[in-house]
Motif scaffolding. Structure first.
Motif, PDB file in Angstrom:
ATOM      1  N   ARG A 283     -10.151   4.505  19.485  1.00  0.00           N
ATOM      2  CA  ARG A 283     -10.025   4.454  20.950  1.00  0.00           C
ATOM      3  C   ARG A 283     -11.410   4.544  21.585  1.00  0.00           C
ATOM      4  O   ARG A 283     -12.221   5.411  21.255  1.00  0.00           O
ATOM      5  CB  ARG A 283      -9.144   5.570  21.485  1.00  0.00           C
TER       6      ARG A 283
ATOM      7  N   GLU B   7     -13.023   4.883  25.361  1.00  0.00           N
ATOM      8  CA  GLU B   7     -12.749   5.142  26.774  1.00  0.00           C
ATOM      9  C   GLU B   7     -13.712   4.352  27.651  1.00  0.00           C
ATOM     10  O   GLU B   7     -14.916   4.260  27.366  1.00  0.00           O
ATOM     11  CB  GLU B   7     -12.883   6.635  27.084  1.00  0.00           C
TER      12      GLU B   7
ATOM     13  N   HIS C 255      -8.772   2.366  28.790  1.00  0.00           N
ATOM     14  CA  HIS C 255      -9.430   2.438  27.486  1.00  0.00           C
ATOM     15  C   HIS C 255      -9.109   1.201  26.669  1.00  0.00           C
ATOM     16  O   HIS C 255      -8.251   0.378  27.033  1.00  0.00           O
ATOM     17  CB  HIS C 255      -9.043   3.706  26.719  1.00  0.00           C
TER      18      HIS C 255
ATOM     19  N   ASP D  23      -8.064   0.275  22.689  1.00  0.00           N
ATOM     20  CA  ASP D  23      -7.695   0.701  21.338  1.00  0.00           C
ATOM     21  C   ASP D  23      -7.955  -0.444  20.375  1.00  0.00           C
ATOM     22  O   ASP D  23      -7.580  -1.600  20.635  1.00  0.00           O
ATOM     23  CB  ASP D  23      -6.215   1.091  21.275  1.00  0.00           C
TER      24      ASP D  23
END
Length: 731
Positions: free
Chosen positions: A607, A609, A727, A729
């Motif tokens: 992930r 951000e 975000h 992923d």
């Protein structure tokens, strides 16, 4: 006349050579400038007398150019880009030549000084700078550890350096030494200090540009003034002088007016220039409150109200030839009396801001915004600056604004004065917070701690920020039955005299009553809630955006006792703090605090951000829409090219699935964008409406990644820009 001029010019040249050699041999420092102020004033007086005898066209006596050259010679080329260093080095060499030329004229000195400062202002840092922490609600010190005494002033950028000017009053010393009582009326003038900084956080004391012995014309001095305050500084390109405009009331000089002092460098010891009692079009002598605003084109303006009643706001230009006169004022507002008049510019619009007229007390900020591209043009009707309502502008009155043009974004800093005649209204005189544009209007961010990067212009909330507003119950300043920032839930509610640690007020809830404060947004993480309490029993409940609650019980106590609840897990979004009395008795609380102690649950592997470096957001990082992960999201500018970019690492070359979490609450439908991977367009995406900005969804797409570092950019293809991006992923 010609013969006389040649004789005077010869005498002028000898005097100039002697004085300039002194300046070159010993450029002013903070210590020598203060110690040698009387001699400096004598030299300046002699220079003006020679000019009055017809020597104005002769060689210049200027203390500033040699000082500036000496200062700028300390710059290191490796710290700046080559493209910006080259013109700076050229201007520095030329300025050094002029400084060493005893026959240089006033205009040549002014031109060299202006060229040097312009080139210095255009220097670009070779790196992206660092974030420095600004902590409010405390007394600030300079880089030597000494108290900063600076109120009712302004910060101005000359060259590559910010200079902070303000007034030092005797009451400031008294209140700092013992901030547990009032010091009404203690505004005796001490001096006008100047501090310098490259990052707007660490301030070095430079000099006292004016003291009680500074002359103000007609044999009078500042020590005899009944009032000195509200000031700003401009630079005049024609004379090479720095001109300080300050309010002064002096019975020996005809009463109220604007005093104009001038110096040869930003940190020089300033001398008398002129005292102007009347500004044309103002119905009164003097000014109500005033600040100095410098526009993008270098033009300088005095922002002020009329002195009595202060119902009219004006913008008046400094005379371009020498800045020693204020030209006729143009009225831009009329209505209720306001004080603390100041101005800033954001996204091409001018904003005039002011406070309630009630004796330096705290209030919301009232704003009139320009409806044209002319600073002296038409303005809108007044409205309240969003974000100043809950705690009366972080318990301040309008002071001044600083606009920072960073490499990534422009940021406006609100510099509020917290002094109210040194009348027991909280700790710290100077409270600085960021202002951003939210929609069509600016937004005030009331933060107790934040971090700022003066190079990029970026800011972020500090780790020790207190998310509760008006936590010390200082905003109202009088006893009220509805405390600012807290909504009554029944029973009896009031602020009472006598807070913890000698503070003036505390919050009292009784008869099974309560109050609540809804915090618009907190980032997800773990928090600690604390307060001081006395009296009967009560409780404080913290409710997260997901409805989860934690309760801090408050046992009865005859004296002040600190109570704390730790390990509070909050999801990103709104939070509510509720204070209740357990029965008919009254519980009194003060110094409430909700501080983030950790980021909570770690982000899943893969992930990235949008608000965390090395991610880039061409816009701003916001946290005002609930449901995001991490500490915020990318709110891109509404423009083509306002991208969001992530740097993704991959152990091997492979095919990866990307999950882009976003929210699109716009009523205009989908927001299209190109997906650009490692500089090549990999496809087109459409970010459909999610119905609300607090409704988040994830769009998935498959891309090819290289081994090592990869850049993944979302590049909008319309002027509406991107949706809010939370975000990325990578699976």
């Amino acid at each position: 006349m010609r013969k006389r001029s040649r004789v005077v010019a010869k005498y002028w040249k000898l005097a100039a050579a002697a004085l300039l050699s002194v300046a070159l041999a010993a450029p002013l420092s903070a210590g020598t400038a203060a110690a040698e102020a009387p001699a400096t004033q004598v030299r300046a007086t002699q220079a003006r007398e020679l000019q009055d005898q017809g020597a104005a066209a002769g060689p210049a006596v200027d203390r500033g150019l040699a000082y500036l050259v000496s200062d700028y010679q300390t710059r290191t080329p490796t710290k700046y880009t080559a493209d910006s260093w080259k013109p700076f080095a050229k201007a520095l060499t030329a300025a050094a030549d002029v400084a060493g030329d005893t026959s240089a004229t006033t205009s040549e000195v002014a031109d060299a000084k202006t060229a040097l400062m312009t080139a210095a202002a255009d220097l670009k840092a070779a790196d992206e700078g660092t974030f420095q922490t600004i902590t409010n609600n405390t007394f600030w010190n300079d880089t030597s550890g000494n108290p900063i005494y600076s109120q009712g002033g302004g910060v101005f950028k000359f060259g590559d350096t910010y200079y902070w000017y303000g007034v030092h009053y005797t009451g400031a010393e008294l209140y700092r030494a013992n901030p547990t009582k009032k010091y009404d009326g203690n505004v005796s003038f001490v001096s006008i200090p100047v501090y310098s900084s490259k990052d707007l956080v660490n301030w070095k004391f430079e000099n006292r540009v004016a003291t009680r012995s500074t002359g103000v014309g007609s044999g009078a001095d500042l020590g005899g003034a009944g009032w000195v305050g509200r000031l700003g500084v401009s630079y005049n390109e024609n004379t090479g002088k720095y001109v300080l405009a300050v309010q002064m009331w002096h019975t020996g000089r005809g009463g109220h007016g604007v005093l104009l002092l001038q110096g040869d460098s930003p940190t020089d010891t300033f001398d008398y220039g002129y005292f102007q009692t009347q500004i044309t079009n103002s119905p009164t002598t003097g000014t109500g409150d005033q600040t100095v605003f410098t526009d993008d084109n270098g033009k300088d303006y005095l922002i002020f109200s009329n002195r009595e009643g202060r119902s009219r706001g004006f913008v008046a230009k400094f005379r371009e030839s020498d800045s020693l006169r204020i030209e006729p004022g143009v009225e831009i507002r009329r209505g209720t009396g306001r004080e603390g008049n100041a101005m800033f510019k954001l996204d091409g619009k001018y904003y005039h801001a002011a406070s309630d007229l009630h004796g330096w007390n705290t209030s919301v900020n009232y704003v009139n915004e320009s409806t044209s591209s002319n600073v002296q043009g038409s303005y809108s009707s007044e409205y309240v600056l969003a974000g100043t309502e809950m705690d009366y502008s972080h318990v301040t009155q309008t002071g001044f604004f600083v606009t920072v043009k960073g490499t990534k974004q422009n940021t406006v800093i609100y510099a509020g004065d917290r002094w109210a005649d040194f009348a027991w209204n909280g700790i710290g005189y100077n409270q600085w917070v960021p202002i951003t544009k939210t929609g069509a209007r600016p937004q005030f961010h009331s933060v107790s701690q934040w971090q700022f990067n003066a190079t990029t212009g970026e800011w972020r909330v500090g780790q020790a920020n207190n998310y509760i507003l008006n936590p010390d119950i200082q905003a109202d300043r009088i006893i009220v039955s509805s405390v600012r920032g807290w909504r009554n839930l029944g029973g009896s509610v009031t602020n009472v005299n006598g807070g913890v640690n000698g503070s003036r007020f505390a919050l009292q809830v009784s008869n099974s009553g309560g109050v609540e404060q809804r915090i618009a947004s907190v980032p997800a993480g773990t928090y600690a809630l604390s307060l001081h309490a006395r009296g009967s029993a009560g409780q404080v409940v913290i409710t997260g955006a997901d409805g989860s609650q934690r309760t801090l019980g408050i046992p009865s106590s005859s004296g002040w006792a600190k109570r704390e609840l730790t390990g509070i897990e909050l999801t990103g979004g709104a939070a509510t703090v509720t204070v209740r009395a357990s029965g008919s008795g009254g519980v009194t609380v003060d110094q409430l605090s909700l501080v983030k102690t950790s980021d909570g649950t770690p982000a899943p592997p893969g992930r990235y951000e949008a608000e965390t470096a090395p991610a880039q957001c061409r816009g701003k990082i916001d946290s005002n829409q609930a449901g995001y992960s991490g500490s915020g999201f990318c709110n891109g500018d509404p423009a083509l090219g306002a991208f969001a970019e992530f740097t993704v690492n991959s152990d091997t070359a492979r095919t990866a699935t990307l999950g882009i979490r976003f929210a699109n609450g716009a009523t205009t439908g989908a927001r299209p964008a190109n997906l650009v991977v490692n500089g090549a367009t990999a496809g087109a995406l459409s970010f459909e409406s999610t119905g609300a900005w607090t409704t988040w969804t994830t769009k998935t797409v498959t891309v090819s990644l290289n081994a090592g570092s990869n850049t993944i950019r979302l590049d909008p293809t319309t002027a509406a820009g991107l949706p809010n991006v939370d975000h990325l992923d990578v699976g």
